[in-house]
Design an enzyme around this catalytic site. Sequence first.
Site, PDB file in Angstrom:
ATOM      1  N   GLN A  17       0.783  -1.245   0.000  1.00  0.00           N
ATOM      2  CA  GLN A  17       0.000   0.000   0.000  1.00  0.00           C
ATOM      3  C   GLN A  17       0.815   1.295   0.000  1.00  0.00           C
ATOM      4  OE1 GLN A  17      -3.428   2.361   2.603  1.00  0.00           O
ATOM      5  NE2 GLN A  17      -3.034   0.259   3.103  1.00  0.00           N
ATOM      6  N   PHE A  97      10.397  -2.110  -0.466  1.00  0.00           N
ATOM      7  CA  PHE A  97      10.686  -3.470  -0.008  1.00  0.00           C
ATOM      8  C   PHE A  97      11.304  -3.404   1.382  1.00  0.00           C
ATOM      9  CE2 PHE A  97      10.917  -4.319  -4.699  1.00  0.00           C
ATOM     10  CZ  PHE A  97       9.760  -5.083  -4.730  1.00  0.00           C
ATOM     11  N   ARG A 104      20.314  -6.248  -2.325  1.00  0.00           N
ATOM     12  CA  ARG A 104      20.514  -7.683  -2.586  1.00  0.00           C
ATOM     13  C   ARG A 104      20.251  -8.024  -4.044  1.00  0.00           C
ATOM     14  NH1 ARG A 104      18.275  -7.952   2.582  1.00  0.00           N
ATOM     15  NH2 ARG A 104      16.151  -8.422   1.897  1.00  0.00           N
ATOM     16  N   GLU A 139       1.097  -1.255   8.330  1.00  0.00           N
ATOM     17  CA  GLU A 139       0.313  -0.116   8.802  1.00  0.00           C
ATOM     18  C   GLU A 139       0.207   0.015  10.328  1.00  0.00           C
ATOM     19  OE1 GLU A 139      -1.549   2.430   7.139  1.00  0.00           O
ATOM     20  OE2 GLU A 139      -1.842   3.087   9.196  1.00  0.00           O
ATOM     21  N   ASP A 168       0.575   3.719   6.044  1.00  0.00           N
ATOM     22  CA  ASP A 168       0.837   3.338   4.646  1.00  0.00           C
ATOM     23  C   ASP A 168       0.573   4.504   3.693  1.00  0.00           C
ATOM     24  OD1 ASP A 168       1.648   0.781   5.136  1.00  0.00           O
ATOM     25  OD2 ASP A 168      -0.293  -0.132   4.786  1.00  0.00           O
ATOM     26  N   GLY A 246      -7.870  20.551  18.991  1.00  0.00           N
ATOM     27  CA  GLY A 246      -7.544  21.967  18.893  1.00  0.00           C
ATOM     28  C   GLY A 246      -7.993  22.740  20.122  1.00  0.00           C
ATOM     29  N   GLY A 247      -8.009  24.044  19.996  1.00  0.00           N
ATOM     30  CA  GLY A 247      -8.337  24.902  21.131  1.00  0.00           C
ATOM     31  C   GLY A 247      -9.830  25.041  21.380  1.00  0.00           C
TER      32      GLY A 247
HETATM   33  N1  COA Z   1      11.601 -10.227  -9.093  1.00  0.00           N
HETATM   34  C1  COA Z   1      12.229 -11.042  -8.213  1.00  0.00           C
HETATM   35  N2  COA Z   1      12.217 -10.851  -6.883  1.00  0.00           N
HETATM   36  C2  COA Z   1      11.544  -9.783  -6.435  1.00  0.00           C
HETATM   37  C3  COA Z   1      10.878  -8.898  -7.299  1.00  0.00           C
HETATM   38  C4  COA Z   1      10.938  -9.138  -8.672  1.00  0.00           C
HETATM   39  N3  COA Z   1      10.333  -8.357  -9.556  1.00  0.00           N
HETATM   40  N4  COA Z   1      10.308  -7.930  -6.551  1.00  0.00           N
HETATM   41  C5  COA Z   1      10.601  -8.216  -5.280  1.00  0.00           C
HETATM   42  N5  COA Z   1      11.347  -9.331  -5.207  1.00  0.00           N
HETATM   43  C6  COA Z   1      11.893  -9.946  -3.997  1.00  0.00           C
HETATM   44  C7  COA Z   1      12.900  -9.055  -3.334  1.00  0.00           C
HETATM   45  O1  COA Z   1      14.159  -9.148  -3.954  1.00  0.00           O
HETATM   46  C8  COA Z   1      12.875  -9.585  -1.926  1.00  0.00           C
HETATM   47  O2  COA Z   1      13.633 -10.770  -1.851  1.00  0.00           O
HETATM   48  P1  COA Z   1      14.820 -11.006  -0.760  1.00  0.00           P
HETATM   49  O3  COA Z   1      14.229 -10.733   0.578  1.00  0.00           O
HETATM   50  O4  COA Z   1      15.186 -12.440  -0.967  1.00  0.00           O
HETATM   51  O5  COA Z   1      15.926 -10.067  -1.051  1.00  0.00           O
HETATM   52  C9  COA Z   1      11.420  -9.932  -1.781  1.00  0.00           C
HETATM   53  O6  COA Z   1      10.864 -10.123  -3.066  1.00  0.00           O
HETATM   54  C10 COA Z   1      10.619  -8.768  -1.173  1.00  0.00           C
HETATM   55  O7  COA Z   1      10.613  -9.025   0.082  1.00  0.00           O
HETATM   56  P2  COA Z   1       9.942  -8.123   1.208  1.00  0.00           P
HETATM   57  O8  COA Z   1       9.926  -6.698   0.892  1.00  0.00           O
HETATM   58  O9  COA Z   1      10.688  -8.552   2.429  1.00  0.00           O
HETATM   59  O10 COA Z   1       8.442  -8.650   1.203  1.00  0.00           O
HETATM   60  P3  COA Z   1       7.594  -9.211   2.437  1.00  0.00           P
HETATM   61  O11 COA Z   1       6.298  -9.615   1.855  1.00  0.00           O
HETATM   62  O12 COA Z   1       8.330 -10.245   3.209  1.00  0.00           O
HETATM   63  O13 COA Z   1       7.434  -7.940   3.382  1.00  0.00           O
HETATM   64  C11 COA Z   1       6.748  -5.678   3.873  1.00  0.00           C
HETATM   65  C12 COA Z   1       6.466  -6.959   3.074  1.00  0.00           C
HETATM   66  C13 COA Z   1       5.739  -4.655   3.434  1.00  0.00           C
HETATM   67  C14 COA Z   1       6.583  -5.979   5.367  1.00  0.00           C
HETATM   68  C15 COA Z   1       8.188  -5.191   3.582  1.00  0.00           C
HETATM   69  O14 COA Z   1       8.351  -5.062   2.192  1.00  0.00           O
HETATM   70  C16 COA Z   1       8.515  -3.875   4.266  1.00  0.00           C
HETATM   71  O15 COA Z   1       8.758  -3.812   5.476  1.00  0.00           O
HETATM   72  N6  COA Z   1       8.567  -2.793   3.478  1.00  0.00           N
HETATM   73  C17 COA Z   1       8.965  -1.475   3.956  1.00  0.00           C
HETATM   74  C18 COA Z   1       7.886  -0.818   4.769  1.00  0.00           C
HETATM   75  C19 COA Z   1       6.577  -0.733   4.037  1.00  0.00           C
HETATM   76  O16 COA Z   1       6.464  -0.168   2.993  1.00  0.00           O
HETATM   77  N7  COA Z   1       5.551  -1.278   4.688  1.00  0.00           N
HETATM   78  C20 COA Z   1       4.185  -1.044   4.302  1.00  0.00           C
HETATM   79  C21 COA Z   1       3.717  -1.861   3.245  1.00  0.00           C
HETATM   80  S1  COA Z   1       2.118  -1.283   2.804  1.00  0.00           S
END
Ligand code: COA
Length: 416
Positions: A17, A97, A104, A139, A168, A246-247
């Site tokens: 989001q 991400f 990575r 969120e 978000d 507010g006030g």
């Molecule tokens: N092709 C291949 N791999 C891809 C890709 C693509 N097009 N797009 C993403 N990936 C991979 C990434 O390389 C990563 O892999 P790795 O961990 O092995 O390096 C993985 O997909 C993404 O992982 P991640 O972001 O950890 O996803 P998640 O589902 O485990 O976690 C969140 C989701 C939202 C918790 C996390 O992304 C996060 O904390 N984001 C930052 C804060 C945020 O925006 N949170 C609110 C979300 S609404």
Amino acid sequence: MSKSLEGVRVLDMTHVQSGPTCTQILAWFGADVIKVERPGVGDATRGQLRDIPDVDSLYFTMLNHNKRSVTLNPKSPKGNRIFTRLIEECDIMVENFAPGALDRMGFSWEKIQEINPRMIYASVKGFGPGPYEDCKVYENVAQCTGGSASTTGMVDGPPLVTAAQIGDSGTGIHLVAGILAALHHRTHSGRGQRVTCAMQDAVLNLCRVKLRDQQRLAKGPLKEYPQYPNGKFGEAVPRAGNASGGGQPGWIVKCKDWETDPDSYIYIITQAAAFAGLAKAMGREEWLDESHQWSTPEGRLPHLDQVFAEIEKWTMTKNKFEVMEILNPLNVPCGPILSMKELAGEPSLRATGTVVEVDHPERGKFLSIGNPIKLSESPSDVRRSPLLGEHTEEILKGVVGLSDEEIEEARAEGAV
Ligand code: COA
């Protein structure tokens, strides 16, 4: 009419989001937003909270309007080269991400700058540098760690998260501001820059008035809070129910039929300048008499619970729209509690394009929220979200410059 961000190209590595909210706004302003998704999988929200089997969810379709979708795995050798080409061709890259994911993939900020020094690289993370910087965050985690939950809820109740997606969507909107500032800076510096916004920081920014109150608390009780004068204050800003931030004191009061209609309530602010009008409308002129303890704002402060209890006796005889019709001309700020059902059917929101009906090839017609930010010279239109990889070939040919043969090779490798 041309769009304000026409000619700007965005490499959209966002999911869920916060990031998609940011790139959706850029797309509404006219940027060409290229959403990169993992081949065969895509943004996880395509499949989350589905209301129709095998069809992109409303979660996805309402957060990814006006974008193009390309499937691409930058971790594969050919995908890595295509991604490098996309970095060369784009102005802005946005990602949310987990910390380190882009590094990575082989694309650190240093590497991105090497490929395209004009690139503006924007990220959302849960936390800024510090003890929690490596944590994954959603969120409600941001609402809890950013000061919202500890200050939201009824006086004697537990901390509460709010429905407004301030962690978000709130962070995504903050990120847009940073990106646009960097884009303007680039017009004279010629260089891109790194833009970051942590969800904890964005939530705290939105809770600024509560940090104001934290410091006021050191000087004495917070007189507009329901705890004053009979309850106790501790060391931290307490939850304040529906008290106004507010006030001017405010509260939610019941209206007619509240027993059967869960949204038959109205928020009323007893603004000092309009109090006399409010008292007269309610037939309570005696409150204005100099000898009455409620005749001044200071006199009312220790009795706000009783003031609002009296107001409620009056509002309970009318529906919320009748109350608003009576109080608005008297400059008494008030707002009926509108349900999502009422908002979805509100003609004025349809007329301004804030609530729009969108057609989707797989799900048919659905309601979405259009761009709430209106520009007079470049209004936004709302186009449906892309299907997974719908524009892969178009982007690989038109933006990256691949031939049919090269696209086939990339497909064979699983890169796209
Ligand atoms: N092709 C291949 N791999 C891809 C890709 C693509 N097009 N797009 C993403 N990936 C991979 C990434 O390389 C990563 O892999 P790795 O961990 O092995 O390096 C993985 O997909 C993404 O992982 P991640 O972001 O950890 O996803 P998640 O589902 O485990 O976690 C969140 C989701 C939202 C918790 C996390 O992304 C996060 O904390 N984001 C930052 C804060 C945020 O925006 N949170 C609110 C979300 S609404």
